[in-house]
Design a protein around this motif. Structure first.
Motif, PDB file in Angstrom:
ATOM      1  N   THR A  74       7.098   2.750   3.518  1.00 14.39           N
ATOM      2  CA  THR A  74       6.314   2.879   3.601  1.00 14.39           C
ATOM      3  C   THR A  74       4.666   1.498   3.603  1.00 14.39           C
ATOM      4  N   ASP A 131      11.871   5.804   9.042  1.00 17.39           N
ATOM      5  CA  ASP A 131      12.080   6.708   7.926  1.00 17.39           C
ATOM      6  C   ASP A 131      13.897   6.306   8.742  1.00 17.39           C
ATOM      7  N   THR A 153      11.880   6.540   3.063  1.00 22.59           N
ATOM      8  CA  THR A 153      11.180   6.624   3.147  1.00 22.59           C
ATOM      9  C   THR A 153      10.123   4.955   3.518  1.00 22.59           C
ATOM     10  N   THR A 169       5.372   3.736   9.419  1.00 22.34           N
ATOM     11  CA  THR A 169       6.133   4.722   8.179  1.00 22.34           C
ATOM     12  C   THR A 169       7.636   4.516   9.237  1.00 22.34           C
TER      13      THR A 169
END
Length: 249
Positions: free
Chosen positions: A85, A160, A83, A158
């Motif tokens: 950010t 993923d 993930t 964000t």
């Protein structure tokens, strides 16, 4: 006989910032010579980073094949998750990506000269979960289609990721007077040769070698180099040893 050349490319349709027109070529090795198709088209290799094309050529380099190892930690078919950010949606990821199909995105390298979502992830993640040159991006925020994945990486704060560690192995092609029998797509400053066609009469088929459509040649005779240098090594070697990278997913 004449060399057969394929020229269809996957277009990004502008979802990733253009860094200028890049030259993409398709090499057909169906005869004892090697022809290439030269086209000035954007989008075959996309860069998420703050570098110009000339700077990329100096700063971005894929890791050698022996550095692109698979994990010893348990995983599902080489799968890892990450993930990322961003500080803002517009923050650069600093990734150099090679895109030649609609199934996955190949990470050719990344820029570690400035802080980014990927460098922050790699600094905090355990070794077996760090993102490496040679990994394949296969899912971004639940999207599997390449253009949708690119858009998510551009627009989302964000991100993923599901990535596949490459399956790496070597094959030796004994030409014995035959053409290699591969058609491969590559970019001038790229780091791999992507197999887009396998000829039934070539040395690869004759030797029963484990080479499939979509495989990437990432080293020749133990040497990682630019796509053009690897192509020349294949042409001049009677029995080239090819290091194959295959997306496991």
């Amino acid at each position: 006989g004449a060399c057969r050349v394929h020229s269809r490319l996957v277009s990004s349709k502008g979802l990733i910032r253009d860094r200028g027109t890049r030259r993409t070529r398709t090499a057909a090795m169906f005869s004892n010579c090697c022809c290439d198709a030269r086209e000035n088209r954007p989008g075959a290799v996309q860069t998420l980073g703050a570098l110009s094309v000339m700077e990329e050529q100096r700063q971005y380099a894929a890791q050698p094949a022996d550095a692109m190892h698979t994990d010893s930690a348990p995983s599902t078919k080489g799968e890892i998750t990450a993930t990322l950010t961003k500080k803002t949606a517009s923050e650069e990821l600093g990734l150099r990506l090679e895109i030649f199909d609609n199934a996955s995105i190949y990470i050719a390298g990344f820029d570690q000269r400035f802080s980014s979502a990927i460098t922050r992830w790699n600094e905090s993640a355990e070794d077996h979960r760090r993102i490496r040159a040679g990994d394949y991006i296969v899912v971004v925020n639940g999207r599997r289609q390449v253009e949708a994945m690119q858009k998510q990486m551009m627009d989302s704060e964000t991100i993923d990721l599901i990535l596949g560690r490459p399956e790496l192995f070597n094959v030796v092609a004994e030409k014995n007077g035959k053409p290699l029998g591969l058609s491969m797509r590559y970019e001038d400053q790229g780091s791999s040769l992507v197999v887009i066609r396998i000829d039934e009469q070539g040395a690869i088929k004759a030797g029963g070698l484990n080479v499939e459509l979509g495989d990437r040649i990432v080293a020749v005779n133990g040497k990682s180099a630019s796509s053009e240098e690897m192509l020349k090594e294949i042409q001049t070697s009677r029995s080239p040893e090819l290091t194959i990278s295959r997306c496991p997913m």
